[in-house]
Design a protein around this motif. Structure first.
Motif, PDB file in Angstrom:
ATOM      1  N   PHE A  51     -24.965 -27.418 142.123  1.00 52.94           N
ATOM      2  CA  PHE A  51     -24.075 -28.193 141.260  1.00 52.94           C
ATOM      3  C   PHE A  51     -24.770 -28.499 139.932  1.00 52.94           C
ATOM      4  O   PHE A  51     -24.205 -28.351 138.853  1.00 52.94           O
ATOM      5  N   LEU A  54     -24.909 -25.467 137.722  1.00 52.12           N
ATOM      6  CA  LEU A  54     -23.613 -25.187 137.090  1.00 52.12           C
ATOM      7  C   LEU A  54     -23.347 -26.163 135.939  1.00 52.12           C
ATOM      8  O   LEU A  54     -22.935 -25.765 134.850  1.00 52.12           O
ATOM      9  N   PHE A  58     -22.977 -25.457 131.969  1.00 52.16           N
ATOM     10  CA  PHE A  58     -21.805 -25.919 131.206  1.00 52.16           C
ATOM     11  C   PHE A  58     -22.259 -26.753 130.006  1.00 52.16           C
ATOM     12  O   PHE A  58     -21.758 -26.591 128.887  1.00 52.16           O
ATOM     13  N   LYS A  79     -19.563 -23.261 101.008  1.00 53.43           N
ATOM     14  CA  LYS A  79     -18.855 -22.204 100.263  1.00 53.43           C
ATOM     15  C   LYS A  79     -17.884 -22.817  99.271  1.00 53.43           C
ATOM     16  O   LYS A  79     -17.798 -22.412  98.133  1.00 53.43           O
ATOM     17  N   ALA A  83     -17.816 -22.776  95.204  1.00 54.06           N
ATOM     18  CA  ALA A  83     -16.642 -22.347  94.461  1.00 54.06           C
ATOM     19  C   ALA A  83     -16.277 -23.384  93.409  1.00 54.06           C
ATOM     20  O   ALA A  83     -15.949 -23.051  92.277  1.00 54.06           O
ATOM     21  N   LEU A 170     -11.821 -16.087  92.052  1.00 53.42           N
ATOM     22  CA  LEU A 170     -11.455 -15.630  93.392  1.00 53.42           C
ATOM     23  C   LEU A 170     -11.928 -14.197  93.594  1.00 53.42           C
ATOM     24  O   LEU A 170     -11.940 -13.416  92.650  1.00 53.42           O
ATOM     25  N   GLN A 173     -10.156 -10.020  97.741  1.00 52.18           N
ATOM     26  CA  GLN A 173      -9.480 -10.293  99.024  1.00 52.18           C
ATOM     27  C   GLN A 173      -8.739 -11.621  98.968  1.00 52.18           C
ATOM     28  O   GLN A 173      -7.607 -11.735  99.417  1.00 52.18           O
ATOM     29  N   GLU A 174      -9.421 -12.621  98.396  1.00 47.58           N
ATOM     30  CA  GLU A 174      -8.800 -13.953  98.299  1.00 47.58           C
ATOM     31  C   GLU A 174      -7.553 -13.895  97.439  1.00 47.58           C
ATOM     32  O   GLU A 174      -6.529 -14.484  97.779  1.00 47.58           O
ATOM     33  N   TYR A 176      -5.683 -11.292  96.812  1.00 47.73           N
ATOM     34  CA  TYR A 176      -4.641 -10.530  97.516  1.00 47.73           C
ATOM     35  C   TYR A 176      -3.947 -11.408  98.558  1.00 47.73           C
ATOM     36  O   TYR A 176      -2.720 -11.452  98.630  1.00 47.73           O
ATOM     37  N   ALA A 177      -4.770 -12.132  99.340  1.00 47.23           N
ATOM     38  CA  ALA A 177      -4.221 -13.013 100.383  1.00 47.23           C
ATOM     39  C   ALA A 177      -3.355 -14.097  99.769  1.00 47.23           C
ATOM     40  O   ALA A 177      -2.254 -14.385 100.258  1.00 47.23           O
ATOM     41  N   TYR A 178      -3.839 -14.672  98.681  1.00 46.59           N
ATOM     42  CA  TYR A 178      -3.102 -15.743  97.997  1.00 46.59           C
ATOM     43  C   TYR A 178      -1.767 -15.212  97.461  1.00 46.59           C
ATOM     44  O   TYR A 178      -0.717 -15.842  97.639  1.00 46.59           O
ATOM     45  N   LEU A 181       0.660 -14.559 100.312  1.00 47.76           N
ATOM     46  CA  LEU A 181       1.195 -15.819 100.845  1.00 47.76           C
ATOM     47  C   LEU A 181       2.237 -16.399  99.895  1.00 47.76           C
ATOM     48  O   LEU A 181       3.310 -16.840 100.331  1.00 47.76           O
TER      49      LEU A 181
ATOM     50  N   ILE B  47       1.582 -11.662 106.837  1.00 47.85           N
ATOM     51  CA  ILE B  47       0.394 -12.476 106.583  1.00 47.85           C
ATOM     52  C   ILE B  47       0.126 -13.375 107.785  1.00 47.85           C
ATOM     53  O   ILE B  47       0.965 -14.182 108.160  1.00 47.85           O
ATOM     54  N   MET B  51      -6.220 -13.253 107.117  1.00 54.98           N
ATOM     55  CA  MET B  51      -5.609 -13.219 105.779  1.00 54.98           C
ATOM     56  C   MET B  51      -5.011 -14.587 105.434  1.00 54.98           C
ATOM     57  O   MET B  51      -5.190 -15.100 104.325  1.00 54.98           O
ATOM     58  N   LEU B  54      -7.700 -17.097 104.802  1.00 57.17           N
ATOM     59  CA  LEU B  54      -8.264 -16.860 103.469  1.00 57.17           C
ATOM     60  C   LEU B  54      -7.380 -17.501 102.394  1.00 57.17           C
ATOM     61  O   LEU B  54      -7.871 -18.181 101.493  1.00 57.17           O
ATOM     62  N   VAL B  58      -8.068 -20.612  99.751  1.00 56.01           N
ATOM     63  CA  VAL B  58      -7.829 -20.561  98.308  1.00 56.01           C
ATOM     64  C   VAL B  58      -7.072 -21.808  97.869  1.00 56.01           C
ATOM     65  O   VAL B  58      -7.344 -22.387  96.820  1.00 56.01           O
TER      66      VAL B  58
END
Lengths: 213, 188
Positions: A51, A54, A58, A79, A83, A170, A173-174, A176-178, A181, B47, B51, B54, B58
């Motif tokens: 016991f 274990l 854990f 990060k 920024a 930015l 990738q950021e 593009y993602a922004y 969205l 999305i 992605m 990310l 932003v």
């Protein structure tokens, strides 16, 4: 052969035989193997230890998970801080200059002073170049520089003031993602707005019908 | 030890239920795939996952009030899937393709929020929502008329009012393509 006796025990070698006799007492003698004790001790099953094992596993897993999460959060926070710092750096330096220049423009003398300043810096640069550049090209450059140095226009100042808002740097990738969205959200909001407009139109037409009656 | 035996399965069960609710809110657009070649304008947006994370990061980076509002509105979002097809001529697509998507919204869990059908251009607008307990787990908007199809599938909770309020701000352009240009009737 003396060597044969040493390796195969064939023939005779008095020297080795003498040694053998001297070390006779230490010669290996085959005896019966030791007997096991008659009483067999049964292996006790310790449930408590299992016991603990274990629970320890854990706890260690939870500790590692917490450490990883801690690292991750710290890393992500850093990060964002970086920024933010970068955004401060990115904010256009021209805007700062123009903001300083605005009150100066009110007085005619101060304008002259402000305009002269870059001229000096340009001259300094040119003196540095003089050592390398041939005379003909140097003269051309000088004339070009003189033409370029002008009193800053009001329009340019206004443009620079518009850029005062700090921009955020930015990655591809950021960005593009922004953009993705924002596109998705814009379409979603427009479609939802379309529904509300339709419903409003229907309700209004009902009210008109009632009034007409 | 006994408590662990009870708690762990409960955690797995809860995770399984929430994951299932999110999967259930996901619409399948496979039958619309052939329309890309026939349509004049196509918008396809998927999305989710990394992605989306990310893009959310932003939002945090951008030091702006509107960005913060949008960030709040999409805080718990798991994914957005958008398909828009605009055709040059009328009846260039098979209505059954759109009906197949509408049929998915008849599955248990989806609740009809709004349903507007107008004879003009044979326009049909449907808005459905899905809830897991008190939390919204999905939104689906299907708009179709004789010359266009638009399907929006939002997975996870989203503040619709906030989103509509923010429309036109924060680089969320107002796209009112299908909006009626007819003047509204005035009260006499």
């Amino acid at each position: 052969m003396k060597e044969d006796y040493l390796w195969n025990k064939t023939g005779s070698d008095p020297e080795i035989e003498k040694l053998e006799n001297a070390l006779k007492a230490f010669r290996y003698q085959e005896t019966a193997p030791p007997k096991l004790p008659a009483k067999v001790i049964p292996f006790e099953k310790k449930t408590s230890r299992k016991f603990f094992r274990l629970s320890f596993a854990f706890a260690s897993f939870a500790a590692v998970l917490l450490i990883c999460l801690g690292f991750w959060f710290q890393f992500s926070d850093n990060k964002i801080e970086v920024a933010k710092d970068s955004s401060e750096i990115i904010s256009p330096p021209i805007a700062e200059n123009t903001v300083k220049e605005i009150p100066v423009e009110k007085q005619a003398d101060s304008i002259v002073k402000k305009v002269e300043k870059p001229k000096q810096s340009v001259e300094r640069k040119i003196t540095n170049v003089k050592k390398v550049v041939p005379q003909v090209i140097r003269q051309n450059k000088l004339t070009m520089r003189n033409i370029e140095i002008k009193k800053p226009d009001d329009s340019i100042v206004a443009q620079n003031l518009e850029v005062e808002k700090p921009t955020v740097k930015l990655t591809k990738q950021e960005k593009y993602a922004y953009d993705q969205l924002m596109l998705a959200l814009s379409i979603t909001s427009s479609k939802l707005k379309l529904v509300t407009d339709k419903i409003d139109n229907i309700e209004e037409s009902k009210v008109v019908d009632k009034n007409e009656r | 030890m006994k408590s662990l035996k009870i708690i762990l399965p409960m955690i797995f069960l809860f995770a399984a239920i929430t994951a299932n609710a999110q999967d259930a809110a996901r619409l399948h657009f496979e039958n619309l795939n052939g329309l890309e070649t026939r349509a004049q304008d196509v918008v396809e947006v998927n999305i989710d996952g990394k992605m989306l994370d990310l893009a959310k990061r932003v939002m945090v980076k951008v030091n702006d009030e509107d960005a913060k509002k949008v960030g709040q509105a999409i805080n718990g979002l798991k994914g957005i899937y958008v398909r828009v097809y605009n055709f040059a001529n009328e009846n260039e697509y098979n209505v059954a393709d759109v009906d197949q998507i509408r049929a998915q919204l008849n599955a248990p869990g989806w609740e009809k929020l709004a349903n507007v059908h107008s004879k003009k251009n044979n326009q049909k607008v449907d808005v459905y929502t899905m809830f897991a307990g008190n939390v919204m787990s999905g939104v689906a908007v299907v708009v179709s008329d004789t010359k266009s199809i638009a399907v929006v599938n939002v997975i996870g909770p989203i503040d619709i009012d906030m989103l509509m309020e923010m429309s036109g701000k924060m680089n969320i352009p107002k796209i009112d393509i299908e909006r009626d240009n007819q003047p509204k009737p005035k009260n006499q």
